[in-house]
Design an enzyme around this catalytic site. Structure first.
Site, PDB file in Angstrom:
ATOM      1  N   PRO A  40       0.845  -1.212   0.000  1.00  0.00           N
ATOM      2  CG  PRO A  40      -0.663  -1.536   1.729  1.00  0.00           C
ATOM      3  CD  PRO A  40       0.628  -2.035   1.190  1.00  0.00           C
ATOM      4  CG  ASP A 188      25.638 -29.289   4.734  1.00  0.00           C
ATOM      5  OD1 ASP A 188      26.740 -29.753   5.043  1.00  0.00           O
ATOM      6  OD2 ASP A 188      25.189 -28.224   5.189  1.00  0.00           O
ATOM      7  CB  SER A 191      25.715 -35.206   6.491  1.00  0.00           C
ATOM      8  OG  SER A 191      27.089 -35.400   6.704  1.00  0.00           O
ATOM      9  CE1 TYR A 295      25.567 -39.534 -14.174  1.00  0.00           C
ATOM     10  CE2 TYR A 295      26.101 -40.637 -12.112  1.00  0.00           C
ATOM     11  CZ  TYR A 295      25.236 -39.888 -12.884  1.00  0.00           C
ATOM     12  OH  TYR A 295      24.015 -39.509 -12.356  1.00  0.00           O
ATOM     13  CG  HIS A 683      36.328 -21.265   6.262  1.00  0.00           C
ATOM     14  ND1 HIS A 683      37.651 -20.956   6.084  1.00  0.00           N
ATOM     15  CD2 HIS A 683      36.281 -22.601   6.465  1.00  0.00           C
ATOM     16  CE1 HIS A 683      38.388 -22.059   6.189  1.00  0.00           C
ATOM     17  NE2 HIS A 683      37.574 -23.067   6.415  1.00  0.00           N
ATOM     18  CD  GLU A 704      49.896  -0.531  -1.023  1.00  0.00           C
ATOM     19  OE1 GLU A 704      49.236  -0.177  -0.013  1.00  0.00           O
ATOM     20  OE2 GLU A 704      49.533  -0.295  -2.195  1.00  0.00           O
ATOM     21  CB  ALA A 705      52.244  -3.341   5.660  1.00  0.00           C
TER      22      ALA A 705
END
Length: 1012
Positions: A40, A188, A191, A295, A683, A704-705
């Site tokens: 609405p 999954d 299990s 297969y 993860h 770069e560090a």
């Protein structure tokens, strides 16, 4: 263009017509528009629009509020006012008013305060992790949510199912939902293992089947790095020791998908993985091999080439089987590689960027630790007590520093030493034995496991091996007893399930002796994990995990299954310390780091997998700073990943000079920026919510560090070797001479699983086998038993006679069970059962009492009748001769005679069975013979009829001899060994149980037998 405002019904139809089921681009993603919200229209002014957002962070939940909302709100991060509600803290109306609503209209403040407080409480209660409303409209009539985006923590399903209802998690825009993905998600959910599948491009030529959450990301990265992003068909992983059947179901799903459309260049399947910690590689490969065999024709038709690389328990056998199925069974080109090959080298081979290496055939089993060559009974002398280049210092064994006044206890620099003692929560005997074997091979003087806690049994002792000796470890029902009796313990390893991990962890932290905890469980709700982290910070406890395999300190201590089995411990030289310390998110990848570091340096000093969840208990920087302050560590390796900002703290530490040791760092997940739609990696924490959280951005910042950053994971080993060689050249590291470790006997069960030994079975059985993926009755899988609808009679045929009997035979067995089920309370068996039941005995005792009365005089006539009639019939005796001989010998004819029934009052049970046999049995010579005998006996006395025992006995002989399933000798043997009496025993047991239940239901008292 995707929002229509202030439309009537016709306007809505017209607006939808140009957009519904049309392809459009949102950001980088192209997709079909299928779902629209029709709401609405709320008439309002621009100044009545507001912006509100709540999102979760490690330290708490931030609420953002801006007094201007709508599509043109702009950069809310810089504009909005923020309120942090810390973990375990409550939101208050006063703080909302003072910190968020300073620019809100005065007349709307009270309504906004009430709404925002209620919204936050709902957010917490329903385990949201993100909730954004824009615009939030507040008029004089009320509050309206015009548009909302939200995320809930799927792992909280077990807590919130009743409140959430059925929640469907849709795929991100631009990616279709495939039934195969739903099928794997269902597998999954059912299990204890982890099975994931995301289809990226079903027409692609590069398919993956990767073991491990971290490894799956690394393989996807490498494929994309080598230019395969547009041909990458899927992302997925299988891990957590799936069974052979689960792996088969997963593999056949992928093989089915990849053999639907041909590709002009053929297709490749990459079956990869890091070095497993506890998964039996050969067992999981059996499932994949089954799928490949099923297969094989489509795989050859679609010109599929398979590349395999794996390590871990029994990997040699797995690779052998995989190689042979290609070379000898199917003819499919399958190239197999083990731990001697870099994990991602097979990607370059598969994509044609490097030649396919030729590998010598691997050994068929894992057998590096069969014999204790020392022959002694004492623990072997230590092969090395410290790192190759360690400056010996008393700090090594120091516990946490003393608590400073007014501050939480400080965490220890050294988590583990060769004197560390742990308690293991959970009945994880295999993991504990692995820890003890590691202790032994490291020449520890005592086991590192002091005790186990398992709430589901009483206190007892559990047997383990220490070298070749057997020892007992105590198992306690509750934590308090374990802590009280083992004050020396300062580490707890928790194998509690995701549902009980929070409660057991909070309980453990009540004991100040515990300084380090490893939480193995994956899938603990994020809100609960944050509470654990907060309490751990307050108490100075170091948390490793959740969602981790743990950590390892060579020569000292290992957590649970870390480092895999002994063959990998030896191969990666984890029995003595090296000079390189690492920290990783992934457990599987931590074992791969063990392998890489052992091959390129003098070995691992310490390694920790902090866990793959969004909020690990300890972060990279916690461990990097420990390594910086540990003299024995000369260089540091960090394996970061997409998601979160923890790697930037390492950048800051290097720039500020807090970290001075060389740091080699690589963040996995570089492929994510190349995908057009969002992919949730294995993860939970591997998801970038902003540009700075991408792996590419973090790798660039680290370089770069001043960190050493390879160009790809493929080059990680080379960079580690380069940095290590430089430290050796400078004299910072002085490699020591290798000393062989003590050998540890192999467990009998593992040796048997590897096929190295054999032992006569205590029992032999040929009727049933439960060792495979499903129960088998006499060669017939249980699923087939139900599909065939053979019923109870057919099941009895399989288990008793090891035959699949004809349908009429199955029906006859069931009829026999029905007619023998009961014959009233007065017969001896029922009487005994009733007396026992009334004496208060249990069902088994009462049933046994009744069954013990069965014999020649009661119920046991089936076998005897079958034998007597068969012998007479087979010897050619006439019925009259048989009757006369039995009378002359003074013997009763078994199966003839009834106390009540007679020729004039027939037993309807016999009549029913007789009609069935005459109609369905192919022949019934022995029954006809018995009926002729009945004519003779009833002519002398009308109750000398063929009774139900006799009828079943002779009819069963006819069934065995004439059904076509048995030889004559086999049929006679079943009669001889008492099979027919089993029919009466089984049938009458139903009646005895009925009498027992009847007496209990009627609440009958003790039965007194009066002398009168």
């Amino acid at each position: 263009g995707l929002v229509g405002v202030n439309l009537d019904l016709e306007g809505v139809k017209e607006w939808l017509q140009t957009r519904l089921m049309k392809e459009t681009t949102v950001g980088k993603a192209k997709g079909i528009l299928k779902n629209f919200l029709i709401e609405p229209f709320v008439a309002h002014k621009q100044e009545e629009e507001f912006y509100v957002c709540i999102y979760a962070t490690r330290e708490g939940d931030y609420m953002l509020f801006h007094h201007e909302g709508g599509v043109d709100v702009g950069d809310v991060d810089s504009k909005a006012l923020k309120l942090l509600v810390g973990v375990d803290e409550k939101i208050s109306a006063d703080t909302v008013k003072s910190q968020l609503l300073t620019h809100a209209p005065a007349d709307k403040k009270e309504m906004l305060i009430s709404f925002l407080v209620g919204l936050f409480n709902m957010y917490e209660d329903l385990y949201f992790t993100y909730l954004e409303i824009n615009p939030l409209v507040v008029t004089k009539d009320g509050v309206y949510v015009l548009d909302m985006a939200a995320k809930i923590d799927a792992t909280a399903d077990y807590l919130c199912k009743a409140k959430w209802g059925d929640v469907e998690f849709p795929p991100p825009f631009g990616r279709e939902a495939y039934p195969e993905e739903a099928y794997i998600a269902d597998l999954d959910a059912k299990s204890g293992a982890s099975l994931k599948l995301t289809l990226l491009n079903p027409r692609g030529r590069i398919w993956t089947m990767v073991a491990g959450g971290g490894a799956s990301v690394v393989y996807s990265d490498t494929i994309c790095d080598l230019g395969g992003v547009n041909e990458l068909a899927n992302y997925g992983e299988y891990s957590g020791a799936p069974s052979e059947q689960q792996t088969y179901d997963y593999a056949k799903t992928i093989l089915s998908l990849m053999t639907r459309e041909k590709h002009p260049n053929g297709k490749v399947l990459i079956i990869g993985g890091s070095i497993a910690n506890f998964t039996n590689v050969a067992a999981t490969f059996k499932g994949i091999v089954r799928a490949i065999k099923d297969y094989q024709d489509p795989l050859k038709e679609h010109e599929v080439t398979i590349f395999v690389r794996r390590g871990g328990p029994n990997y040699q056998e797995g690779l052998r089987v995989m190689g042979e199925v290609g070379e000898f069974t199917t003819g499919i080109p399958i190239h197999v590689f083990g731990t001697e090959t870099h994990m991602t080298a097979i990607v370059g081979m598969a994509l044609g960027h490097r030649p396919i290496a030729t590998q010598p055939r691997v050994a068929a089993h894992t057998a590096n630790f069969l014999l204790n060559t020392s022959g002694g009974t004492t623990t072997p002398a230590s092969s090395r007590s410290a790192s190759f280049s360690e400056v010996k210092t008393g700090a090594e064994n120091s516990s946490a520093q003393k608590t400073r006044a007014g501050l939480p206890p400080a965490k220890s620099t050294t988590l583990f030493s060769n004197h560390t003692k742990a308690i293991v929560w959970g009945m994880q005997t295999r993991a504990v034995q692995g820890m003890l074997d590691f202790d032994y091979v490291c020449s520890r003087q005592e086991p590192s496991v002091a005790a186990m806690v398992y709430p589901f049994t009483g206190d007892h002792k559990q047997k383990f091996y220490w070298g070749h000796k057997e020892i007992l470890l105590p198992v306690y029902k509750n934590m308090a007893d374990a802590m009280k009796k083992h004050p020396e313990v300062d580490v707890l390893i928790s194998f509690a399930s995701l549902r009980s991990a929070y409660d057991s962890t909070i309980e453990t932290m009540q004991y100040p002796q515990i300084r380090t905890m490893a939480i193995i469980a994956e899938g603990i709700p994020e809100a609960l994990t944050r509470k654990i982290i907060k309490m751990a910070e307050e108490k100075g406890v170091t948390i490793i995990g959740p969602a981790t395999v743990g950590g390892i300190k060579p020569g000292c201590f290992k957590i649970g299954n870390t480092g895999g089995m002994l063959d990998n411990i030896l191969a990666s030289k984890l029995y003595r310390p090296g000079s390189v310390a690492y920290v990783s998110r992934s457990g599987g990848m931590s074992n791969e780091l063990n392998n890489i570091i052992s091959r390129t340096t003098d070995g691992v000093y310490e390694g920790v997998a902090i866990g793959g969840d969004r909020y690990p208990g300890s972060v990279f920087m916690d461990h990097v700073l420990r390594y910086q302050d540990t003299p024995g560590v000369k260089m540091i390796v960090v394996l970061g990943e997409i998601g979160g900002n923890e790697e930037y703290k390492i950048c800051k530490g290097i720039k500020e000079g807090r970290i001075t040791k060389p740091v080699v760092c690589w963040c996995i997940g570089t492929c994510a920026t190349l995908f057009s739609s969002e992919v949730q990696f294995g993860h939970a924490g591997a998801c970038a919510n902003q540009a700075s959280e991408t792996a590419l951005a973090k790798n660039k910042a680290l370089e770069e560090a001043g960190a050493f950053v390879p160009k790809s994971f493929d080059e990680l080993g080379d960079v580690i070797k380069s940095v290590y060689d430089n430290l050796v050249a400078k004299g910072v590291i002085m490699p020591a001479k290798e000393v062989p470790p003590p050998t540890v006997p192999m467990d009998y069960s593992w040796a048997r699983e590897l096929g190295l030994i054999r032992k006569p079975a205590s029992f032999m059985t040929s009727i049933c086998d439960e060792r495979g993926q499903e129960l088998i009755y006499a060669g017939m899988p249980i699923t087939e038993v139900f599909k065939s609808e053979i019923g109870l009679g057919g099941t009895l045929g399989l288990l008793w006679f090891q035959r699949r009997l004809p349908r009429y035979a199955c029906q006859f067995i069931e009829m026999c069970l029905m007619v023998t089920a009961d014959h009233g309370p007065a017969v001896s068996g029922a009487h005994n059962t009733i007396v026992c039941a009334r004496a208060g005995k249990d069902l088994i005792s009462s049933l046994t009492s009744g069954l013990l009365t069965i014999g020649d005089r009661f119920g046991g006539a089936l076998d005897a009748a079958a034998k007597q009639f068969s012998k007479a019939f087979d010897s050619g005796m006439l019925p009259m001769e048989f009757v006369n001989k039995m009378k002359k010998d003074g013997k009763l004819i078994m199966g003839i005679g009834h106390r009540v029934k007679s020729i004039n009052n027939p037993d309807m049970r016999v009549q029913i069975l007789k009609d069935f046999v005459k109609q369905h049995f192919p022949a019934a010579q022995l029954l006809d013979y018995a009926l002729e005998v009945e004519k003779i006996t009833t002519s002398k006395k009308p109750n000398l009829i063929l009774n139900v025992d006799g009828f079943i006995g002779v009819a069963f002989v006819d069934l065995l001899r004439n059904c076509g399933g048995f030889t004559r000798d086999e049929a006679d043997e079943f009669v001889e060994i008492g099979a027919l009496n089993g029919i009466f025993v089984l049938g009458r047991s139903m009646g005895f149980i009925g009498h027992y239940l009847d007496q209990k239901r009627l609440k009958q008292g003790l039965y007194p037998h009066w002398a009168s």
